[in-house]
Design a protein around this motif. Structure first.
Motif, PDB file in Angstrom:
ATOM      1  N   ARG A  12      10.807  47.832  14.035  1.00  0.00           N
ATOM      2  CA  ARG A  12      10.637  46.892  12.925  1.00  0.00           C
ATOM      3  C   ARG A  12      11.751  45.850  13.011  1.00  0.00           C
ATOM      4  O   ARG A  12      12.904  46.187  13.297  1.00  0.00           O
ATOM      5  CB  ARG A  12      10.731  47.659  11.603  1.00  0.00           C
ATOM      6  CG  ARG A  12      10.631  46.757  10.385  1.00  0.00           C
ATOM      7  CD  ARG A  12      10.510  47.497   9.078  1.00  0.00           C
ATOM      8  NE  ARG A  12      11.438  48.611   8.968  1.00  0.00           N
ATOM      9  CZ  ARG A  12      11.344  49.560   8.050  1.00  0.00           C
ATOM     10  NH1 ARG A  12      10.380  49.549   7.169  1.00  0.00           N
ATOM     11  NH2 ARG A  12      12.212  50.541   8.002  1.00  0.00           N
ATOM     12  N   PRO A  13      11.429  44.585  12.774  1.00  0.00           N
ATOM     13  CA  PRO A  13      12.473  43.545  12.775  1.00  0.00           C
ATOM     14  C   PRO A  13      13.577  43.896  11.773  1.00  0.00           C
ATOM     15  O   PRO A  13      13.317  44.571  10.768  1.00  0.00           O
ATOM     16  CB  PRO A  13      11.730  42.277  12.349  1.00  0.00           C
ATOM     17  CG  PRO A  13      10.308  42.545  12.698  1.00  0.00           C
ATOM     18  CD  PRO A  13      10.104  44.022  12.507  1.00  0.00           C
ATOM     19  N   ASN A  14      14.784  43.431  12.022  1.00  0.00           N
ATOM     20  CA  ASN A  14      15.937  43.739  11.162  1.00  0.00           C
ATOM     21  C   ASN A  14      15.685  43.462   9.687  1.00  0.00           C
ATOM     22  O   ASN A  14      16.153  44.205   8.836  1.00  0.00           O
ATOM     23  CB  ASN A  14      17.174  42.961  11.617  1.00  0.00           C
ATOM     24  CG  ASN A  14      17.698  43.455  12.948  1.00  0.00           C
ATOM     25  OD1 ASN A  14      17.453  44.593  13.336  1.00  0.00           O
ATOM     26  ND2 ASN A  14      18.410  42.602  13.648  1.00  0.00           N
ATOM     27  N   ALA A  49      11.231  46.548  -0.558  1.00  0.00           N
ATOM     28  CA  ALA A  49      10.480  47.806  -0.567  1.00  0.00           C
ATOM     29  C   ALA A  49      10.001  48.154   0.838  1.00  0.00           C
ATOM     30  O   ALA A  49      10.011  49.330   1.229  1.00  0.00           O
ATOM     31  CB  ALA A  49       9.296  47.716  -1.532  1.00  0.00           C
ATOM     32  N   GLU A  50       9.602  47.148   1.596  1.00  0.00           N
ATOM     33  CA  GLU A  50       9.198  47.418   2.974  1.00  0.00           C
ATOM     34  C   GLU A  50      10.376  47.977   3.767  1.00  0.00           C
ATOM     35  O   GLU A  50      10.238  48.960   4.500  1.00  0.00           O
ATOM     36  CB  GLU A  50       8.672  46.153   3.654  1.00  0.00           C
ATOM     37  CG  GLU A  50       8.252  46.436   5.082  1.00  0.00           C
ATOM     38  CD  GLU A  50       8.274  45.245   6.015  1.00  0.00           C
ATOM     39  OE1 GLU A  50       8.059  45.467   7.208  1.00  0.00           O
ATOM     40  OE2 GLU A  50       8.509  44.111   5.557  1.00  0.00           O
ATOM     41  N   MET A  51      11.532  47.382   3.613  1.00  0.00           N
ATOM     42  CA  MET A  51      12.714  47.809   4.369  1.00  0.00           C
ATOM     43  C   MET A  51      13.168  49.218   3.997  1.00  0.00           C
ATOM     44  O   MET A  51      13.743  49.923   4.819  1.00  0.00           O
ATOM     45  CB  MET A  51      13.861  46.816   4.166  1.00  0.00           C
ATOM     46  CG  MET A  51      13.640  45.490   4.872  1.00  0.00           C
ATOM     47  SD  MET A  51      13.381  45.679   6.646  1.00  0.00           S
ATOM     48  CE  MET A  51      14.901  46.465   7.134  1.00  0.00           C
ATOM     49  N   SER A  52      12.906  49.646   2.779  1.00  0.00           N
ATOM     50  CA  SER A  52      13.315  50.986   2.351  1.00  0.00           C
ATOM     51  C   SER A  52      12.159  51.991   2.439  1.00  0.00           C
ATOM     52  O   SER A  52      12.263  53.098   1.913  1.00  0.00           O
ATOM     53  CB  SER A  52      13.870  50.941   0.924  1.00  0.00           C
ATOM     54  OG  SER A  52      12.853  50.582   0.011  1.00  0.00           O
TER      55      SER A  52
END
Length: 75
Positions: A12-14, A49-52
């Motif tokens: 996943r991108p940073n 939310a996507e990142m977590s």
């Protein structure tokens, strides 16, 4: 599914897929918010939310559509 194997191994991108695609499209969070009919702060929350790993598939599908993308869910 063999064609998907390469994509599955992509990290996943940073800053997450939503933000990566949005910025690649040169779209602001305000513009994405307008497409989603939500406040700009909601877009920021969706990106977070996507990142977590807390985003729902329903939300992710809506965002993908607003970005003119198709959500592909693979197990």
């Amino acid at each position: 599914l063999m064609k998907m194997r390469k994509a599955i191994n992509e990290p996943r991108p940073n800053k997450g897929w939503i933000k990566a695609i949005r910025t690649a499209l040169e779209m602001t969070s305000a513009q994405l918010a307008q497409r989603l009919s939500v406040d700009q702060s909601r877009v920021i929350k969706l990106e977070q939310a996507e990142m977590s790993d807390a985003i729902t598939l329903k939300s992710l599908r809506k965002v993908a559509s607003a970005l003119d993308c198709e959500l592909v869910y693979v197990l």
